[in-house]
Design a protein around this motif. Structure first.
Motif: not given
Length: 453
Positions: A143-170
């Motif tokens: 996620t840090t790498a994607l945000l650093g590349q200036g994406v407007s949207a991130i498709i993912g994650a597949a796992s709900s548990g994983v999404s909980k770890t990055v949703i606030n960051q995104i």
């Protein structure tokens, strides 16, 4: 085995759930009377489970949707900042089997958007990164790498548990998080600043469909083995509520944690309760759990699986190990023409789970950007609900963007079925597919059930 003479009272209980699930079969075959519950005498090895005969559903037809038969008109607004989308999908970890179809769906969507001239006069680009699973910190790094590349949207994650770890960051970065496969009900009320969206329905729906379906198959008692995370416990709760509302009883619920490798204790405790059916709410831990269950003499026809583990086990188990077991996956059955397009993207593809939802995510983000005349994440998010409802139906980027550029309102319906978002970014209606395992431990479609939330 469920007696047809009991169909009317059982169907009445199912109807009383009142969630809009259209069961395509309301009774099971057979002639013997149901076993008595509460006595502890029924066992999964001898219980009569007889599910409705297979009859594949027609799916969410889009026959009335607009199609594009001519050139796509150019955008009247152009952008100096082309739309860039990131993907955060699993190529490693316990959901790695979902990565190939999801990534293929994203890549097909990107190809078709660019074939139609891109977004706001510029081609769309995509950057793929691995999400891993909750045993690692891969998702945060990606996620840090994607945000650093200036994406407007991130498709993912597949796992709900994983999404909980990055949703606030995104979402805290003003970027859209758009999951094709998150089903935890927790995201409906998450404080995401309007930036979290998904094409997969909440497990409120999948849980109710699975609970209902086990009841229609004659099961009066159920045992569950459950992954102890947001996905597993959320689905467990809704399966239990639906099954018990239909007159059944959940007699065992055994949890395990991500990273566990031994499951004998959970299996033994569930079998000791002698359930008629067993629901496995897991990820790829099913590879270890299924042999433990069938090795105790349990028939595969009494196993019910979910989207986290309904996968191709042809290389994992001996022939016949899963024959007759069934599983649920949100979304409509992948149509043949869509499969051909996906195989052109990834010829090695064997599983199509959530490919449609991933493809739809790309189209919806792209269409919302056109509607917003902007590639900024917050601007796109503000238009996502609008392009999913109320206007002229269309089901491809080319057809929909043509309508938008003609000044028309659109209602996108996609490969995952009808897509109409709530204010919380959830689909308000969806199909749940039911699949049955064959002798080679691959699965085939049985029926589709439609529900509104």
């Amino acid at each position: 085995m469920f007696d047809l003479s009991q169909a009317a009272p059982r169907a009445a209980k199912l109807t009383a759930l009142g969630i809009g699930v259209a069961l395509l079969a309301t009774a099971c075959g057979g002639s013997s009377t149901p076993s008595q519950t509460g006595s502890g005498s029924s066992s999964a090895a001898s219980a009569g489970i007889s599910c409705p005969a297979p009859s594949a559903g027609a799916g969410a037809g889009n026959s009335q949707a607009a199609t594009n038969s001519g050139p796509v008109p150019p955008s009247t607004t152009t952008t100096s900042t082309p739309l860039k989308i990131g993907s955060l999908l699993p190529t490693t970890g316990s959901l790695a089997f979902l990565g190939p179809p999801e990534i293929a769906g994203v890549n097909l969507g990107i190809k078709e958007v660019n074939d139609a001239g891109g977004v706001l006069g510029a081609p769309v680009s995509v950057v793929h990164r691995d999400s891993g699973d909750t045993k690692t910190d891969i998702a945060t790094q990606s996620t840090t790498a994607l945000l650093g590349q200036g994406v407007s949207a991130i498709i993912g994650a597949a796992s709900s548990g994983v999404s909980k770890t990055v949703i606030n960051q995104i979402t805290g970065a003003g970027v859209i998080q758009f999951s094709p496969a998150n089903t935890s009900p927790d995201f409906t009320t998450w404080d995401d600043k309007g930036l979290y969206w998904r094409t997969a329905p909440s497990d409120v729906l999948q849980g109710k469909v699975l609970g209902n379906y086990m009841a229609t198959c004659g099961a009066q008692t159920v045992g569950m083995i459950v992954l102890n995370d947001a996905y597993g416990t959320g689905l467990q709760k809704n399966v239990k509520e639906a099954f018990e509302a239909a007159g059944g009883k959940v007699v065992a619920e055994e949890l395990f944690n991500e990273g566990d490798s031994q499951f004998s204790s959970q299996v033994d405790k569930v079998l000791a309760a002698k359930p008629d059916a067993i629901a496995l709410i897991t990820f790829d831990q099913a590879k270890s759990i299924v042999p433990l269950i069938t090795g105790k003499g349990i028939k595969p026809t009494q196993l019910f699986m979910v989207d986290g583990n309904t996968s191709d086990y042809s290389k994992d188990f001996q022939a016949g190990t899963l024959k007759g077991a069934q599983g649920t996956i949100p979304g409509t059955f992948a149509k043949d023409d869509f499969k051909k397009k996906l195989l052109a993207i990834d010829p090695a593809l064997k599983d199509y789970s959530y490919a449609g939802e991933s493809y739809d995510a790309v189209n919806l983000i792209s269409l919302a950007a056109e509607a917003a005349k902007s590639t900024k994440g917050t601007d796109i998010a503000a238009k996502l609900k609008e392009v999913s409802e109320g206007g002229e139906k269309c089901n491809s980027y080319a057809a929909c963007v043509t309508l938008l550029r003609q000044g028309k309102d659109i209602d996108y319906d996609g490969q995952s079925g009808p897509v109409t978002f709530s204010d919380a970014g959830d689909p308000t209606e969806a199909y749940i597919g039911i699949y049955e395992y064959q002798d080679d431990n691959t699965y085939k479609p049985v029926r589709e059930e439609f529900g509104k939330l």
